[in-house]
Design a protein around this motif. Structure first.
Motif, short mmCIF file in Angstrom:
data_model
loop_
_atom_site.label_atom_id
_atom_site.label_comp_id
_atom_site.label_asym_id
_atom_site.label_seq_id
_atom_site.Cartn_x
_atom_site.Cartn_y
_atom_site.Cartn_z
N VAL A 12 0.83 -1.20 0.00
CA VAL A 12 0.00 0.00 0.00
C VAL A 12 0.87 1.26 0.00
O VAL A 12 0.56 2.25 -0.68
N VAL A 13 1.96 1.24 0.75
CA VAL A 13 2.88 2.37 0.75
C VAL A 13 3.45 2.58 -0.66
O VAL A 13 3.53 3.71 -1.16
N ARG A 14 3.84 1.49 -1.29
CA ARG A 14 4.36 1.57 -2.66
C ARG A 14 3.31 2.16 -3.61
O ARG A 14 3.63 2.96 -4.48
N ILE A 15 2.06 1.77 -3.44
CA ILE A 15 0.99 2.30 -4.28
C ILE A 15 0.84 3.80 -4.07
O ILE A 15 0.77 4.58 -5.03
N CYS A 16 0.77 4.23 -2.81
CA CYS A 16 0.55 5.65 -2.52
C CYS A 16 1.71 6.53 -3.00
O CYS A 16 1.48 7.66 -3.44
N LEU A 17 2.92 6.01 -2.95
CA LEU A 17 4.06 6.81 -3.38
C LEU A 17 4.20 6.88 -4.90
O LEU A 17 4.97 7.70 -5.41
N GLY A 18 3.46 6.04 -5.62
CA GLY A 18 3.57 6.05 -7.06
C GLY A 18 2.26 6.28 -7.78
O GLY A 18 2.19 6.12 -9.00
N LEU B 262 13.91 6.02 -4.11
CA LEU B 262 15.10 5.20 -3.88
C LEU B 262 15.25 4.09 -4.92
O LEU B 262 16.35 3.77 -5.35
N VAL B 263 14.12 3.47 -5.30
CA VAL B 263 14.14 2.41 -6.32
C VAL B 263 13.10 2.79 -7.36
O VAL B 263 11.89 2.74 -7.09
N ARG B 264 13.54 3.13 -8.55
CA ARG B 264 12.63 3.64 -9.57
C ARG B 264 12.13 2.56 -10.51
O ARG B 264 11.04 2.70 -11.08
N SER B 265 12.89 1.52 -10.72
CA SER B 265 12.47 0.44 -11.61
C SER B 265 11.33 -0.35 -10.96
O SER B 265 11.45 -0.79 -9.82
N ALA C 81 12.41 -6.16 -4.55
CA ALA C 81 12.95 -5.69 -3.27
C ALA C 81 11.88 -5.69 -2.19
O ALA C 81 12.16 -6.01 -1.02
N LEU C 82 10.66 -5.33 -2.55
CA LEU C 82 9.56 -5.32 -1.58
C LEU C 82 9.28 -6.72 -1.05
O LEU C 82 9.14 -6.92 0.17
N VAL C 83 9.22 -7.69 -1.93
CA VAL C 83 8.94 -9.07 -1.51
C VAL C 83 10.07 -9.58 -0.63
O VAL C 83 9.84 -10.16 0.44
#
Length: 216
Positions: A57-63, A145-148, A155-157
């Motif tokens: 969810v954090v990854r979703i909100c930041l992108g 920090l990680v754009r790809s 990295a998240l997993v």
């Protein structure tokens, strides 16, 4: 900051990107939690499953913002504040999901020999630890920090897995404590793990926010 939080939360809800992590969490609970099993073990699993969901969810909100919208918000409120608001919105949504899950699991689990209030409190604290640790994983494995996208997901997993199994991790400590307490029916409160998770999340957000100010 309140307006930014509302904006980020509304953006998440309207995008329906929250549906995938919610379904993942429901699958985790459906597979790993059974009605009538010891409450402490069930709460430990419930908290642990929320860690990768929070990171997602954090990854979703930041992108989730288009570049143009991100630029407008950054110009109006500042890049650091906009970045922090996205993280806080994700953490708030994950925490709310965790509270609902803890209450539901406590209601359907076996409470024999355990004070339900104390068990629920321990479950909520362990959930908070996993949410904070998941937030740390999330901010460290996505933009800036990680754009790809591919590397970010990998990295998240990996980060979520390590956070749950590595000795010394606040999440691992809290979850192990709950699962171990299921055998002895002695409920301990993971205050030390909560303090560690707070420090870890604060440090991760500081690094991510600093990178946002420098790179974007």
């Amino acid at each position: 900051m309140t307006a930014l939080l509302r904006y980020q939360t509304d953006l998440l809800l309207r995008s329906q990107r929250w549906l995938a992590p919610l379904l993942l969490y429901a699958v985790f609970l459906g597979v790993g939690v059974r009605a009538g099993e010891p409450v402490l073990g069930a709460l430990g699993y419930t908290a642990a499953a929320l860690l990768p969901v929070t990171a997602w969810v954090v990854r979703i909100c930041l992108g989730q913002e288009p570049p143009a919208a991100r630029g407008v918000v950054a110009a109006a409120a500042g890049r650091e504040r906009a970045h922090l608001a996205a993280v806080l919105a994700a953490v708030a949504c994950a925490a709310l999901l965790g509270v609902v899950a803890v209450l539901g699991v406590t209601a359907v689990s076996d409470l024999r020999g355990v004070d339900p209030v104390r068990a629920g409190a321990a479950g909520l604290l362990a959930t908070a630890v996993c949410v904070l640790t998941g937030a740390a994983v999330g901010v460290l494995t996505t933009r800036p920090l990680v754009r790809s996208r591919g590397w970010s997901l990998a990295a998240l997993v990996l980060g979520s897995l390590l956070a749950l199994v590595t000795t010394g991790s606040p999440a691992a400590y809290a979850v192990t404590g709950l699962v171990g307490a299921a055998r002895t029916a002695t409920v301990g409160m993971p205050w030390l793990a909560l303090a560690g998770a707070l420090a870890l999340a604060a440090a991760a957000v500081a690094v991510s926010t600093g990178a946002t100010a420098r790179r974007e």
